[in-house]
Design an enzyme around this catalytic site. Structure first.
Site, PDB file in Angstrom:
ATOM      1  N   ARG A 106       0.877  -1.313  -0.105  1.00 27.63           N
ATOM      2  CA  ARG A 106       0.034   0.211  -0.132  1.00 27.63           C
ATOM      3  C   ARG A 106       0.876   1.349   0.154  1.00 27.63           C
ATOM      4  O   ARG A 106       1.385   1.470   0.883  1.00 27.63           O
ATOM      5  CB  ARG A 106      -0.648   0.060   1.294  1.00 27.63           C
ATOM      6  CG  ARG A 106      -1.936   1.232   1.423  1.00 27.63           C
ATOM      7  CD  ARG A 106      -2.918   1.153   2.146  1.00 27.63           C
ATOM      8  NE  ARG A 106      -2.631   1.246   3.542  1.00 27.63           N
ATOM      9  CZ  ARG A 106      -3.450   1.210   4.739  1.00 27.63           C
ATOM     10  NH1 ARG A 106      -4.678   1.508   4.394  1.00 27.63           N
ATOM     11  NH2 ARG A 106      -3.284   1.438   5.789  1.00 27.63           N
TER      12      ARG A 106
ATOM     13  N   ASP B 272      -3.627   2.630  13.915  1.00 29.86           N
ATOM     14  CA  ASP B 272      -2.989   3.421  12.991  1.00 29.86           C
ATOM     15  C   ASP B 272      -3.369   4.752  12.987  1.00 29.86           C
ATOM     16  O   ASP B 272      -4.297   5.421  13.687  1.00 29.86           O
ATOM     17  CB  ASP B 272      -2.905   2.676  11.579  1.00 29.86           C
ATOM     18  CG  ASP B 272      -4.027   2.699  10.839  1.00 29.86           C
ATOM     19  OD1 ASP B 272      -5.069   3.492  11.328  1.00 29.86           O
ATOM     20  OD2 ASP B 272      -4.172   1.886   9.695  1.00 29.86           O
TER      21      ASP B 272
END
EC number: 2.3.3.9
Length: 543
Positions: free
Chosen positions: A162, A449
């Site tokens: 990603r 996150d």
């Protein structure tokens, strides 16, 4: 150095091995061809936000220039056999030990994250790229300070990468005097160094694409893929990518996004936490769209449930995977009762996903893999359930549009002092870890996150703006209320961690995000400036 290309980070042997002259030439081509388009699309985001603030709500496109739900005939191209079965995927940062453990975890896929689970300091970015090369070469190893050695098993997960979202820059590399796109840097370095390695192993480059807000942003990614494949001598369609539907605007353009990427699509994923953040951000000016305490917003909330159902329907109609969302729980040590309760939440969440029609799901910790795997093995006997379409008739898009935007009005008791304090503490602790180079952080038994910090600070900002009701029904969230609780919680943190400059910086950044009269789009650029400025104090850039 090549004309117009300037490395603004420390240059050592690791940097030289990644940023070769050939790689830099390729990165320069990417930025010069696509950087301007990216900036135009980012301006469109700002323009769209102004429209929403002025009362123009999102809706499905009526006159899009690509085929939409009204055309039932097209499907995305098929994906390789090695990613037909994606029932459990694990995600994590790109540091060496984490990469090895994730690839060995027993998950079907490991998504190596250069985005929300990563602090993109120069060392993390460069070492992460080297770790990807070593992982694809099957040569990656790591020896801990205690002497324990980590190596790959014979059977490992399939690797996805990603890159950063379109909104982020890479300030350590300038093209023609301007910082390069972080997305193009992460993607470009990876594809340049790994495409031949993967070809030699009869594999492909796989990506997750984050934070998109429109099909035009997907079109840009597709153009980048086509150019890169031509440049590197790869057949068109070699690259496959799953798009994270993690913005409220993208949920209205899922068909169009798949169409733009139809030769390169590997489906869509419910990026649930960033989706909640996006909902708050886009409707920052709407008091009737405030959300309750962060812990009370679940996938069974009606607006979230509608988003899930539409994603599954759209993906399966177009012949691609519909991936479920993240389980962020981590094992709770020394408290069996609490741990059992946390694992039961995971089990029920994954059961809900597979029964709804998802083809796979995400976990943040290896201990959750058997729990998720059991649910998908029990309820999904084939490699996937793409052939399952939840409804035999096309959904009523007018009704879906309403449900995607509908939330219950916040009432007294929905926003608690405990929830308010939790948002402050979690936000500051995450920012402190990020400034220290860690983008994936265990906080209160969850692997957090950037999305969690984004929700935490955006909720507080919106609650203050609209004077959200407090539990007594008589008082409201105000700046004075925030200032009092913020001081109490930040004082506790500073007392527990004295003389920590990064904590002081994190407290300052968090407070700036809250007291800003205008909503700040993303918190990571503010943190990134601190990181880059700190790095530049320790070296002289090589030109």
């Amino acid at each position: 150095m090549l004309r117009g290309i300037e490395i603004r980070g420390k240059v050592d042997k690791n940097v030289k091995s990644i940023l070769t002259e050939e790689c830099l030439t390729f990165l320069g081509e990417l930025e010069r061809r696509f950087g301007g388009i990216r900036k135009n699309l980012l301006q469109k985001r700002l323009d769209r936000q102004i429209d929403i603030n002025n009362g123009i709500l999102p809706s499905f496109l009526k006159d899009s220039d690509c085929k939409r739900a009204t055309d039932k005939n097209w499907k995305c191209s098929s994906v390789p056999l090695e990613i037909q079965d994606r029932r459990v995927e694990i995600t994590g940062p790109t540091d060496r030990k984490m990469v090895i453990n994730a690839l060995n975890s027993g998950a079907k896929v490991f998504m190596a994250d250069f985005e929300d689970a990563n602090c993109p300091n120069w060392e993390n970015s460069i070492h992460g790229q080297q770790n990807m090369i070593d992982a694809n070469n099957r040569t990656i190893s790591f020896t801990s300070a205690e002497g324990r050695k980590y190596e790959l098993n014979k059977q490992v997960a399939v690797l996805f990468v990603r890159p950063r979202g379109w909104h982020l820059n890479e300030d350590h590399l300038a093209i023609d005097g301007l910082s390069m796109s972080g997305s193009l840097f992460d993607f470009g370095c990876y594809i340049f160094h790994n495409h031949q390695i993967l070809k030699n192993r009869n594999s492909n480059p796989y990506f997750y694409l984050p934070k998109m807000e429109s099909h035009l942003e997907a079109r840009l990614w597709n153009d980048v893929f086509v150019f890169s494949q031509n440049y590197l001598g790869m057949p068109i369609g070699t690259i496959k990518a799953t798009v994270l539907i993690e913005t409220i605007l993208a949920s209205f353009e899922m068909d169009e996004i798949l169409y733009e990427l139809r030769d390169h699509s590997a489906g869509l994923n419910c990026g649930r936490w960033d989706y909640i953040f996006s909902f708050i951000k886009k409707f920052q000016s709407y008091p009737d769209k405030m959300l309750p305490d962060r812990a009370k917003v679940t996938m069974t909330s009606p607006f979230m449930d509608s988003y899930v159902k539409l994603l599954i329907y759209t993906c399966h109609k177009r012949g691609v995977h519909a991936m479920g969302g993240m389980a962020a729980q981590i094992p709770i040590k020394n408290n069996e009762q609490a741990n059992n309760a946390a694992m039961e939440k995971v089990r029920l969440d994954k059961q809900r996903e597979v029964r709804a029609g998802h083809d796979g799901t995400w976990v943040a910790h290896p201990a959750l893999i058997p729990i998720a795997m059991e649910q998908f093995n029990t309820h999904m006997k084939s490699q996937n359930q793409i052939s399952y379409i939840p409804s035999s008739t096309a959904p009523n898009f007018e009704e879906i549009a309403k449900s995607l935007l509908s939330v219950d009005p916040v009432k007294p008791g929905d926003i608690t002092e405990d929830g308010f304090r939790s948002n402050i503490v979690v936000g500051i602790l995450y920012l402190e870890a990020w400034l220290n180079g860690n983008g994936c952080v265990p906080i209160h038994n969850l692997m957090e996150d950037a999305a969690t910090a984004e929700i935490s600070r955006s909720q507080i900002w919106q609650w203050i703006k609209h004077k959200a009701p407090l539990p007594d029904g008589k008082s409201f969230v105000t700046l004075q209320y925030y200032n009092r609780i913020f001081k109490e919680e930040s004082d506790k943190l500073e007392k527990a961690h004295p003389n920590s400059k990064t904590l002081t910086d994190a407290i300052q950044i968090f407070n700036n995000l809250i007291v800003s009269p205008n909503f700040i789009d993303f918190l990571t650029p503010s943190c990134y400036k601190f990181v880059v400025d700190s790095e530049r104090k320790t070296f002289s850039p090589k030109l």
